[in-house]
Design a protein around this motif. Structure first.
Motif, PDB file in Angstrom:
ATOM      1  N   TYR A 212       0.856  -1.185   0.000  1.00 31.07           N
ATOM      2  CA  TYR A 212       0.000   0.000   0.000  1.00 31.07           C
ATOM      3  C   TYR A 212       0.894   1.236   0.000  1.00 31.07           C
ATOM      4  CZ  TYR A 212      -3.867  -3.133   1.180  1.00 31.07           C
ATOM      5  OH  TYR A 212      -4.807  -4.125   1.152  1.00 31.07           O
ATOM      6  N   SER A 213       0.276   2.406   0.023  1.00 32.32           N
ATOM      7  CA  SER A 213       1.058   3.641  -0.055  1.00 32.32           C
ATOM      8  C   SER A 213       1.842   3.920   1.213  1.00 32.32           C
ATOM      9  CB  SER A 213       0.134   4.831  -0.365  1.00 32.32           C
ATOM     10  OG  SER A 213      -0.813   5.020   0.680  1.00 32.32           O
ATOM     11  N   TRP A 214       1.386   3.355   2.335  1.00 33.00           N
ATOM     12  CA  TRP A 214       2.064   3.638   3.596  1.00 33.00           C
ATOM     13  C   TRP A 214       3.292   2.758   3.785  1.00 33.00           C
ATOM     14  CZ3 TRP A 214      -3.217   2.162   3.604  1.00 33.00           C
ATOM     15  CH2 TRP A 214      -3.451   0.794   3.807  1.00 33.00           C
ATOM     16  N   VAL A 260      -6.398   1.551  -2.745  1.00 31.24           N
ATOM     17  CA  VAL A 260      -6.346   2.982  -2.455  1.00 31.24           C
ATOM     18  C   VAL A 260      -7.682   3.430  -1.861  1.00 31.24           C
ATOM     19  CG1 VAL A 260      -4.655   3.525  -4.252  1.00 31.24           C
ATOM     20  CG2 VAL A 260      -7.100   3.555  -4.809  1.00 31.24           C
ATOM     21  N   ASP A 261      -7.644   4.542  -1.173  1.00 27.62           N
ATOM     22  CA  ASP A 261      -8.842   5.155  -0.615  1.00 27.62           C
ATOM     23  C   ASP A 261      -9.634   5.788  -1.753  1.00 27.62           C
ATOM     24  OD1 ASP A 261     -10.732   6.847   0.525  1.00 27.62           O
ATOM     25  OD2 ASP A 261      -9.410   7.532   2.132  1.00 27.62           O
ATOM     26  N   HIS A 268      -1.272  10.776  -1.791  1.00 25.80           N
ATOM     27  CA  HIS A 268      -0.339   9.659  -1.642  1.00 25.80           C
ATOM     28  C   HIS A 268      -0.888   8.375  -2.259  1.00 25.80           C
ATOM     29  CE1 HIS A 268      -2.711   9.679   2.157  1.00 25.80           C
ATOM     30  NE2 HIS A 268      -2.695   8.369   2.017  1.00 25.80           N
ATOM     31  N   ASP A 269      -2.193   8.151  -2.174  1.00 29.63           N
ATOM     32  CA  ASP A 269      -2.774   6.962  -2.792  1.00 29.63           C
ATOM     33  C   ASP A 269      -2.836   7.107  -4.306  1.00 29.63           C
ATOM     34  OD1 ASP A 269      -3.080   5.410  -0.576  1.00 29.63           O
ATOM     35  OD2 ASP A 269      -5.214   5.759  -0.326  1.00 29.63           O
ATOM     36  N   ASP A 270      -3.174   8.289  -4.792  1.00 33.32           N
ATOM     37  CA  ASP A 270      -3.235   8.550  -6.223  1.00 33.32           C
ATOM     38  C   ASP A 270      -1.882   8.258  -6.871  1.00 33.32           C
ATOM     39  OD1 ASP A 270      -3.978   9.438  -8.720  1.00 33.32           O
ATOM     40  OD2 ASP A 270      -3.999  11.553  -8.193  1.00 33.32           O
ATOM     41  N   LEU A 273      -0.884   4.494  -6.690  1.00 35.04           N
ATOM     42  CA  LEU A 273      -1.591   3.668  -7.664  1.00 35.04           C
ATOM     43  C   LEU A 273      -0.937   3.749  -9.032  1.00 35.04           C
ATOM     44  CD1 LEU A 273      -3.953   1.827  -8.403  1.00 35.04           C
ATOM     45  CD2 LEU A 273      -5.345   3.885  -8.772  1.00 35.04           C
ATOM     46  N   PHE A 309     -11.900   1.941   0.860  1.00 38.29           N
ATOM     47  CA  PHE A 309     -11.107   1.309  -0.196  1.00 38.29           C
ATOM     48  C   PHE A 309     -11.971   0.434  -1.116  1.00 38.29           C
ATOM     49  CE2 PHE A 309      -6.423   1.622   0.818  1.00 38.29           C
ATOM     50  CZ  PHE A 309      -6.552   2.652   1.739  1.00 38.29           C
TER      51      PHE A 309
END
Length: 380
Positions: A212-214, A260-261, A268-270, A273, A309
């Motif tokens: 994931y992004s984190w 992603v959210d 950060h998710d954009d 991805l 998500f």
């Protein structure tokens, strides 16, 4: 202990939405205790124990046939419904307890943690494997989601527990693939840089990984260079997970979680991805997206909690973020088919839109590439 969303929409509608959005497989989670401790508990009793009156009323309205079923029977009924729509199923053991997953202190992280009895775990996996013997829609069984915590040990996990668990599944149902997770929340398979599999169970054992992004320090996707953040992420994915698909002793990798959210789509998710999509397209990964569900009956002491998500909205009646689905269009196709005789095609992939750059027939969406030939990832 029931597939989410059966209070919101009829099961055939949910299955049809999966097909409509070009998904072909469901990673369908279960807890070990569903089959070892709660095997005689009915869905109605399960809802009543938590006083989920509103959710129960929704199930009565939309899927009343599951109410008097036991927990395992209802799980099997959902598997049958998915199979009827041509969907494959990865029956995935998430936890021992039927609770939300995961954290380092949930006591379900590694064998012999307080809530993770290894003998009961292997017993439960055997029961699930036996239940689905002969059901061709069940293509794999995931042994355990995201091993974690202070007690995790690579040698014990990969050489002892995975071997015992995989042997039990393979004995009960030799037709299914067996999916084994990496350590540290399914991010680490580096043990196999210096070790080989003791057994591959007739080429049935495959690995899974998550991202994931984190992770790491700060928020590199917004605090620094996006190019560097992406390069670091891909370097980490290759170093910790992707390497298992290379070399003489290569093993398949199923990337069973990323996401992603979709509700808020933070920067950060954009950016994650777009970065992840390029890596997944290059490797033509088989993958699982977290998540399809739009809501939960009961999660972390909250009822009707929305899954930000999730592919679907909270009422399970439409896609939450159509733009994200378009961006995943290329990843939903087979890009490398070793048996194909079609001519090789080269494309320039634009992950922020899911489209391709090219001339003539290549100027439109990547979705039109299906059937036009293979894609060489080295030139994408």
């Amino acid at each position: 202990m029931l597939a989410e969303g059966l209070d919101k929409q009829p099961l055939p509608f949910i299955a049809s939405e999966l097909v409509k959005n070009n998904y072909n497989c469901v990673r369908f989670t279960f807890s070990i205790h569903m089959f070892t401790r709660y095997a005689n508990l009915t869905i109605e009793e399960s809802f009543d124990r938590l006083n989920l009156t509103k959710a129960k009323a929704g199930v009565i309205k939309n899927n009343p046939f599951v109410l008097k079923m036991t927990v395992p029977q209802a799980y099997e009924a959902v598997v049958n419904a998915l199979g009827a729509f041509g969907l494959m199923v990865d029956a995935d053991n998430h936890m021992s307890d039927p609770i939300w997953c995961c954290s380092n202190d949930d006591e379900n992280g590694f064998p012999n943690d307080p809530r993770f009895d290894p003998d009961e775990w292997i017993e439960g996996l055997g029961l699930v494997a036996q239940l689905f013997k002969g059901k061709t829609q069940v293509i794999s069984i995931g042994l355990r989601n995201e091993p974690r915590g202070k007690n995790q040990n690579a040698t014990l996990w990969f050489d002892q527990y995975i071997m015992k668990a995989a042997a039990r599944v393979h004995q009960a149902n030799p037709d299914v693939l067996v999916v084994a997770s990496g350590l540290n929340f399914a991010t680490d398979l580096t043990y196999f840089k210096d070790h080989s599999l003791i057994s591959n169970f007739d080429n049935k054992l495959i690995f899974e990984g998550h991202s994931y992004s984190w992770g790491g320090q700060g928020n590199p996707w917004v605090d620094g260079s996006v190019n560097k953040a992406c390069a670091d992420k891909i370097g980490s994915l290759n170093n910790n997970l992707g390497f298992v698909t290379d070399g003489d002793n290569a093993v398949p990798l199923f990337f069973s979680e990323f996401g992603v959210d979709r509700k808020q789509m933070p920067a950060h998710d954009d950016r994650f991805l777009s970065c992840f999509s390029t890596w997944a397209a290059e490797k033509d990964l088989d993958w699982g997206l977290w998540a399809f569900q739009g809501s939960y009956y009961f999660r972390q002491n909250l009822t009707n909690m929305e899954e930000y998500f999730g592919v679907l909205e909270i009422d399970w009646n439409r896609v939450k973020n159509p733009k994200v689905e378009r961006r995943l269009g290329l990843l939903k196709q087979k890009l490398l088919a070793p048996e194909s005789k079609a001519p090789l095609s080269y494309i320039m992939y634009h992950p922020q839109s899911g489209a391709c750059v090219g001339k003539g027939k290549w100027k439109d969406s990547c979705r039109q590439l299906q059937g036009l030939g293979q894609v060489d990832p080295q030139r994408s």
